[in-house]
Motif scaffolding. Structure first.
Motif, PDB file in Angstrom:
ATOM      1  N   ALA A   1       0.836  -1.203   0.000  1.00  0.00           N
ATOM      2  CA  ALA A   1       0.000   0.000   0.000  1.00  0.00           C
ATOM      3  C   ALA A   1       0.872   1.255   0.000  1.00  0.00           C
ATOM      4  O   ALA A   1       1.965   1.277   0.561  1.00  0.00           O
ATOM      5  CB  ALA A   1      -0.913  -0.004   1.217  1.00  0.00           C
ATOM      6  N   TRP A   2       0.373   2.320  -0.621  1.00  0.00           N
ATOM      7  CA  TRP A   2       1.122   3.564  -0.735  1.00  0.00           C
ATOM      8  C   TRP A   2       0.152   4.736  -0.718  1.00  0.00           C
ATOM      9  O   TRP A   2      -1.056   4.571  -0.852  1.00  0.00           O
ATOM     10  CB  TRP A   2       1.940   3.582  -2.020  1.00  0.00           C
ATOM     11  N   GLU A   3       0.711   5.931  -0.561  1.00  0.00           N
ATOM     12  CA  GLU A   3      -0.083   7.145  -0.621  1.00  0.00           C
ATOM     13  C   GLU A   3       0.800   8.291  -1.113  1.00  0.00           C
ATOM     14  O   GLU A   3       2.037   8.219  -1.003  1.00  0.00           O
ATOM     15  CB  GLU A   3      -0.657   7.477   0.754  1.00  0.00           C
ATOM     16  N   PRO A   4       0.212   9.339  -1.690  1.00  0.00           N
ATOM     17  CA  PRO A   4       1.013  10.499  -2.112  1.00  0.00           C
ATOM     18  C   PRO A   4       1.746  11.102  -0.924  1.00  0.00           C
ATOM     19  O   PRO A   4       1.236  11.083   0.205  1.00  0.00           O
ATOM     20  CB  PRO A   4      -0.044  11.464  -2.677  1.00  0.00           C
ATOM     21  N   TYR A   5       2.936  11.644  -1.201  1.00  0.00           N
ATOM     22  CA  TYR A   5       3.747  12.243  -0.137  1.00  0.00           C
ATOM     23  C   TYR A   5       3.879  13.738  -0.408  1.00  0.00           C
ATOM     24  O   TYR A   5       4.696  14.171  -1.220  1.00  0.00           O
ATOM     25  CB  TYR A   5       5.110  11.570  -0.088  1.00  0.00           C
ATOM     26  N   ALA A   6       3.044  14.504   0.274  1.00  0.00           N
ATOM     27  CA  ALA A   6       2.941  15.942   0.007  1.00  0.00           C
ATOM     28  C   ALA A   6       4.234  16.725   0.233  1.00  0.00           C
ATOM     29  O   ALA A   6       4.539  17.640  -0.540  1.00  0.00           O
ATOM     30  CB  ALA A   6       1.806  16.540   0.845  1.00  0.00           C
ATOM     31  N   PRO A   7       5.031  16.426   1.279  1.00  0.00           N
ATOM     32  CA  PRO A   7       6.226  17.245   1.527  1.00  0.00           C
ATOM     33  C   PRO A   7       7.216  17.287   0.366  1.00  0.00           C
ATOM     34  O   PRO A   7       7.971  18.255   0.234  1.00  0.00           O
ATOM     35  CB  PRO A   7       6.854  16.581   2.767  1.00  0.00           C
ATOM     36  N   LEU A   8       7.235  16.246  -0.472  1.00  0.00           N
ATOM     37  CA  LEU A   8       8.158  16.234  -1.610  1.00  0.00           C
ATOM     38  C   LEU A   8       7.428  16.334  -2.947  1.00  0.00           C
ATOM     39  O   LEU A   8       7.993  15.983  -3.993  1.00  0.00           O
ATOM     40  CB  LEU A   8       9.019  14.961  -1.574  1.00  0.00           C
ATOM     41  N   THR A   9       6.204  16.816  -2.914  1.00  0.00           N
ATOM     42  CA  THR A   9       5.432  17.029  -4.142  1.00  0.00           C
ATOM     43  C   THR A   9       5.261  18.521  -4.364  1.00  0.00           C
ATOM     44  O   THR A   9       4.495  19.189  -3.668  1.00  0.00           O
ATOM     45  CB  THR A   9       4.063  16.333  -4.063  1.00  0.00           C
ATOM     46  N   PHE A  10       6.008  19.046  -5.304  1.00  0.00           N
ATOM     47  CA  PHE A  10       5.928  20.473  -5.625  1.00  0.00           C
ATOM     48  C   PHE A  10       6.652  20.701  -6.941  1.00  0.00           C
ATOM     49  O   PHE A  10       7.500  19.900  -7.374  1.00  0.00           O
ATOM     50  CB  PHE A  10       6.572  21.318  -4.520  1.00  0.00           C
ATOM     51  N   GLY A  11       6.326  21.807  -7.606  1.00  0.00           N
ATOM     52  CA  GLY A  11       7.010  22.175  -8.836  1.00  0.00           C
ATOM     53  C   GLY A  11       6.998  21.059  -9.870  1.00  0.00           C
ATOM     54  O   GLY A  11       5.937  20.531 -10.225  1.00  0.00           O
ATOM     55  N   ASP A  12       8.192  20.667 -10.336  1.00  0.00           N
ATOM     56  CA  ASP A  12       8.293  19.656 -11.381  1.00  0.00           C
ATOM     57  C   ASP A  12       8.628  18.284 -10.812  1.00  0.00           C
ATOM     58  O   ASP A  12       9.292  17.475 -11.458  1.00  0.00           O
ATOM     59  CB  ASP A  12       9.341  20.056 -12.423  1.00  0.00           C
ATOM     60  N   GLN A  13       8.161  18.001  -9.591  1.00  0.00           N
ATOM     61  CA  GLN A  13       8.364  16.676  -9.037  1.00  0.00           C
ATOM     62  C   GLN A  13       7.162  16.258  -8.205  1.00  0.00           C
ATOM     63  O   GLN A  13       6.368  17.083  -7.758  1.00  0.00           O
ATOM     64  CB  GLN A  13       9.628  16.615  -8.179  1.00  0.00           C
TER      65      GLN A  13
END
Length: 271
Positions: A197-209
């Motif tokens: 199981a997985w989930e999006p990781y907001a702290p490293l989701t920004f800009g072009d990544q």
């Protein structure tokens, strides 16, 4: 052709081998363009069945010159199929790491002596500190490990942004070389296939990544998003075990100042 396709997809290896013989006979007897009958066995094979794939690749040997016009097409097909198989393998390796939190002897908190005994001597990439020799960064190809002063593995990552991903052959088998360019959709599919199981990781989701984290081990997958293209995996990492050598070092310093007769216990790597 429909019956032959069904036999080539059969879970029974004897049935598959018989079907390959039938395909060989079809190739020998055919007149005209041989591209389809020569490629047909490969198109119908099970994706992880390397032994049957080998037999299918040898099938065009019987008709010799008769199948000559189709051999270049077959060679191109085999090359593409091999690349796809290795892509599946590296995805399975990463998904296994994300689910178990380890790659062979490598895991957060692993004893460095155990790792080097199993994998051999790594490439020493140097210190990660401005004030001392530890922690140090070591690499086995694209598997990078941070090792602290007490000789424990503290951080683990696999760099996947290069053209080829190199991992220790003693752990992953064969040459240890895999294709890079791992797409977000393929990584997610591999995790789902592994039951991780997985989930999006907001702290490293920004800009072009963008980034995701697995629930089981806290493994992180961070993707680069090229303009107008799908996200491509840049790095995969396992979290550290949270231990702090600085506290241990401070305690050792106090013990060194203890009265005569007190036994001093030294952490390996103390300087």
């Amino acid at each position: 052709m429909a019956l032959l396709a069904e036999q080539l997809r059969s879970p029974d290896p004897v049935t598959r081998y018989d079907a390959i013989d039938a395909a060989r006979g079809l190739t020998v007897s055919r007149r005209g363009d041989h591209t389809r009958p020569v490629r047909f066995p490969g198109d119908c094979l099970l994706p992880h069945d390397s032994s049957t794939s080998t037999a299918a690749a040898e099938a065009p040997g019987s008709p010799a010159g008769l199948a000559g016009p189709a051999r270049e097409a077959l060679a191109a097909y085999v090359t593409r199929a091999s690349g796809r198989l290795r892509l599946v393998e590296i995805l399975d390796v990463l998904a296994g790491m994300a689910k178990t939190g380890r790659l062979g002897p490598v895991f957060s908190g692993a004893d460095w002596n155990d790792v080097t005994t199993a994998l051999g001597e790594p490439w020493d990439m140097g210190t990660m500190s401005r004030n001392g020799e530890w922690p140090r960064l070591f690499a086995y190809g694209d598997l990078e490990l941070s090792v602290c002063r007490c000789r424990k593995v503290s951080l683990i990552c696999i760099q996947t942004w290069r053209d080829v991903v190199e991992l220790p052959p003693s752990v992953v088998g064969e040459t240890g070389s895999f294709p890079a360019g791992l797409r977000h959709a393929d990584v997610v599919s591999a995790l789902d296939r592994a039951g991780c199981a997985w989930e999006p990781y907001a702290p490293l989701t920004f800009g072009d990544q963008c980034s995701l984290v697995t629930i089981a081990s806290g493994a992180n997958f961070t993707f680069e998003i090229p303009e107008g293209e799908e996200p491509v995996l840049n790095v995969m990492g396992l979290p550290g075990d949270g231990h702090d050598c600085s506290a241990r070092t401070a305690g050792q310093a106090r013990r060194r100042e203890a009265p005569s007769g007190t036994v001093n216990i030294h952490c390996p790597g103390d300087r």
